[in-house]
Design a protein around this motif. Structure first.
Motif, PDB file in Angstrom:
ATOM      1  N   GLY A 170     -15.965  14.194  33.574  1.00 11.66           N
ATOM      2  CA  GLY A 170     -16.013  15.220  32.524  1.00 11.66           C
ATOM      3  C   GLY A 170     -17.073  14.895  31.487  1.00 11.66           C
ATOM      4  O   GLY A 170     -17.604  13.786  31.432  1.00 11.66           O
ATOM      5  N   TRP A 171     -17.385  15.895  30.660  1.00  9.21           N
ATOM      6  CA  TRP A 171     -18.397  15.696  29.612  1.00  9.21           C
ATOM      7  C   TRP A 171     -17.851  14.798  28.515  1.00  9.21           C
ATOM      8  O   TRP A 171     -16.669  14.873  28.174  1.00  9.21           O
ATOM      9  N   PRO A 172     -18.700  13.965  27.905  1.00  5.85           N
ATOM     10  CA  PRO A 172     -18.254  13.186  26.739  1.00  5.85           C
ATOM     11  C   PRO A 172     -17.859  14.134  25.599  1.00  5.85           C
ATOM     12  O   PRO A 172     -18.357  15.253  25.518  1.00  5.85           O
TER      13      PRO A 172
ATOM     14  N   HIS B  59     -20.735  15.751  23.662  1.00 15.79           N
ATOM     15  CA  HIS B  59     -21.836  16.370  24.410  1.00 15.79           C
ATOM     16  C   HIS B  59     -22.058  17.804  23.935  1.00 15.79           C
ATOM     17  O   HIS B  59     -21.145  18.624  23.973  1.00 15.79           O
ATOM     18  N   VAL B  60     -23.263  18.113  23.471  1.00 11.65           N
ATOM     19  CA  VAL B  60     -23.586  19.466  23.023  1.00 11.65           C
ATOM     20  C   VAL B  60     -24.079  20.259  24.230  1.00 11.65           C
ATOM     21  O   VAL B  60     -25.044  19.881  24.884  1.00 11.65           O
TER      22      VAL B  60
ATOM     23  N   ASP C 281     -28.638  15.184  35.680  1.00  9.74           N
ATOM     24  CA  ASP C 281     -28.620  16.646  35.741  1.00  9.74           C
ATOM     25  C   ASP C 281     -27.666  17.147  34.670  1.00  9.74           C
ATOM     26  O   ASP C 281     -26.446  17.111  34.834  1.00  9.74           O
ATOM     27  N   ARG C 282     -28.235  17.585  33.542  1.00  5.28           N
ATOM     28  CA  ARG C 282     -27.414  18.020  32.408  1.00  5.28           C
ATOM     29  C   ARG C 282     -26.685  19.325  32.689  1.00  5.28           C
ATOM     30  O   ARG C 282     -25.810  19.728  31.937  1.00  5.28           O
TER      31      ARG C 282
ATOM     32  N   MET D  77     -21.578  24.000  20.518  1.00  2.35           N
ATOM     33  CA  MET D  77     -20.213  23.649  20.909  1.00  2.35           C
ATOM     34  C   MET D  77     -20.214  22.390  21.780  1.00  2.35           C
ATOM     35  O   MET D  77     -21.092  22.182  22.601  1.00  2.35           O
ATOM     36  N   THR D  78     -19.204  21.556  21.548  1.00  2.00           N
ATOM     37  CA  THR D  78     -18.988  20.332  22.323  1.00  2.00           C
ATOM     38  C   THR D  78     -17.585  20.399  22.923  1.00  2.00           C
ATOM     39  O   THR D  78     -16.761  21.215  22.481  1.00  2.00           O
ATOM     40  N   PRO D  79     -17.272  19.556  23.914  1.00  2.90           N
ATOM     41  CA  PRO D  79     -15.899  19.542  24.447  1.00  2.90           C
ATOM     42  C   PRO D  79     -14.856  19.317  23.354  1.00  2.90           C
ATOM     43  O   PRO D  79     -13.777  19.911  23.378  1.00  2.90           O
ATOM     44  N   GLU D  80     -15.196  18.457  22.391  1.00  2.00           N
ATOM     45  CA  GLU D  80     -14.270  18.175  21.285  1.00  2.00           C
ATOM     46  C   GLU D  80     -13.995  19.430  20.462  1.00  2.00           C
ATOM     47  O   GLU D  80     -12.837  19.734  20.128  1.00  2.00           O
TER      48      GLU D  80
END
Length: 200
Positions: A66-68, A71-72, A58-59, A80-83
């Motif tokens: 947490g998101w990698p 992850h976009v 489930d995306r 945006m990604t978490p990074e």
């Protein structure tokens, strides 16, 4: 009599296998020539909802760990990604302007505030945060931000400020332009008050 489905049973099975693996439904809808709403309706009808299918990815829900970092986020138009969010939040805490960061990364400044609140990384949560001064303040003016203020002539003041804002935009100084526009909003309130009190 119900309308016949555009896809065969084998195609629906293949589609929902890809859906369970985490492929975005927007991409699946385009690949199979159906609407996203049709996929959702078929998922309910067939008992293939994300919460019902065992082992389905489930995306939409944040994983436990947490998101990698790469992850976009599907809903992010600017990818945006978490990074990237971590980087933007660190720069914001270091004193960079939210509007300038939004223009660079492709998000609305309000999204930055919402993200900081959700991550408990607002400036008030960080003792090392640098606060930007707001509105008029004492000291020497910043280079390239000077304009002529005439208390008796709001139009001349606005024209001078508009030229300064345009110069800042032409030079790529978005933070300065944003600060000057915020200042103009405050000065409009001043001129309105001046008219009410002094009648001029």
């Amino acid at each position: 009599m119900p309308r016949r489905s555009k896809l065969t049973e084998a195609q629906w099975d293949a589609l929902f296998a890809r859906d369970a693996a985490g492929e975005p439904r927007g991409r699946l809808a385009k690949a199979y020539g159906v609407a996203v709403g049709t996929i959702a309706w078929q998922a309910r009808r067939r008992g293939r909802l994300k919460g019902q299918a065992e082992g389905a990815v489930d995306r939409r829900r944040r994983p436990e760990g947490g998101w990698p970092a790469g992850h976009v986020f599907v809903q992010s138009r600017s990818g945006m990604t978490p990074e990237r969010w971590d980087e933007a939040l660190d720069r914001y805490a270091a004193g960079e302007d939210a509007a300038a960061l939004g223009a660079e990364y492709g998000f609305h400044p309000a999204s930055l505030a919402a993200r900081a609140k959700a991550e408990r990384r607002r400036k008030c949560d960080r003792p090392d945060a640098v606060y930007r001064p707001r509105g008029p303040h004492g000291g020497a003016p910043r280079a390239g931000c000077a304009f002529t203020f005439q208390g008796n002539d709001p139009e001349a003041t606005r024209a001078s400020l508009a030229q300064t804002v345009e110069r800042a935009m032409d030079e790529g100084r978005l933070a300065d332009a944003t600060a000057l526009l915020r200042l103009w909003m405050e000065m409009r309130a001043y001129f309105a008050l001046r008219r009410r009190v002094l009648g001029r």
